[in-house]
Design a protein around this motif. Sequence first.
Motif, PDB file in Angstrom:
ATOM      1  N   SER A  64       1.042  -1.266   0.341  1.00  0.00           N
ATOM      2  CA  SER A  64      -0.075  -0.014   0.077  1.00  0.00           C
ATOM      3  C   SER A  64       0.853   1.323  -0.150  1.00  0.00           C
TER       4      SER A  64
ATOM      5  N   SER B 196      -0.388   4.410   0.868  1.00  0.00           N
ATOM      6  CA  SER B 196      -0.685   5.254   2.090  1.00  0.00           C
ATOM      7  C   SER B 196      -0.138   4.603   3.298  1.00  0.00           C
TER       8      SER B 196
ATOM      9  N   GLU C 153       2.596   6.478   5.637  1.00  0.00           N
ATOM     10  CA  GLU C 153       2.603   6.174   7.247  1.00  0.00           C
ATOM     11  C   GLU C 153       3.757   5.790   8.006  1.00  0.00           C
TER      12      GLU C 153
ATOM     13  N   GLN D 281       2.280  10.925   1.058  1.00  0.00           N
ATOM     14  CA  GLN D 281       2.124   9.905   0.143  1.00  0.00           C
ATOM     15  C   GLN D 281       2.498  10.242  -1.341  1.00  0.00           C
TER      16      GLN D 281
END
Length: 298
Positions: A17, A19, A23, A29
Amino acid sequence: MNNKQLHYFTEVANQQSFSKAAEVLHVAQPAISMSIQKLEQELDLKLFHRSDRKIRLTDEGKRLLIHAKTILKNFADAELEMHELKGLTQGCVRVGIPSMLGSYYFPPILMAFKHRHPNLNLEVIEAGTWQLQQMVEHGELDLGVIVSEFVPETLHTELFLQEQMLVTVDKDHTFATQQSVTYEDFFSEELVMFKEDYFHRKVVDRLAKQVGAQPNIGFETNLIPLIKSIVKQGFGISTLLGMVIEEDDNLVALPFHHPVWLDLSIAWSKDRYLSKANQAFVGFVLDYQSSQKANQAL
């Protein structure tokens, strides 16, 4: 292709992912997406399948991930080694220790090492031998204490301790007056055993296979105080190291008729740089055991 691109690429592959990778890396992003797009343009290859918000590696991406992990590992090792040229004033020792040794053998070693090297951080993980071996192989731990019998070729080991596996019974058990216990007699009893990923269990399973026995395991736990309590109350027998019961008058330890010795080694990956902090810890453990042997010989 640079280190940052490979770092972003590896984290996106790990998280599957963009995103989630953002994090973890604490990066916006769009910056990660642009970095991956630029990497794909430079290589003229598609590295990820992107559909319905699901990310997965292409065949080309899978090949690159293998190289990326090696490159990032080598880069980190080189950076660490350069920092260490300044001296042993900082660093971290990440070591995995099985529960019996962690509770009864290593505490004075850990305290003495910390006293000698107060600026080094000690991170101690308790787990079964199999799990520790896997963690060392995958780079999650720098060092692991394992039984030499089960060492894979990917690990380097240094033997530091030999201990005998002892049949452990309560003081009123019929075995308590014997000099030793046969494998067959041991397996005729209800057993209190560690779980399968612990070295004691692996050895017991090997012995059972050797004599064609089916272990009757009434209790299965990794909690040493619970094992001792169950044995004391006469609900089963077990195998423990002598160091665990040497000060317990309610338990009796007996050797097997054919003694079972464990070669305990400290291990690390052959493919990874062993930091000065970890080298110091290995040397300290070996020196400690040598001094113990010398004192016992006096």
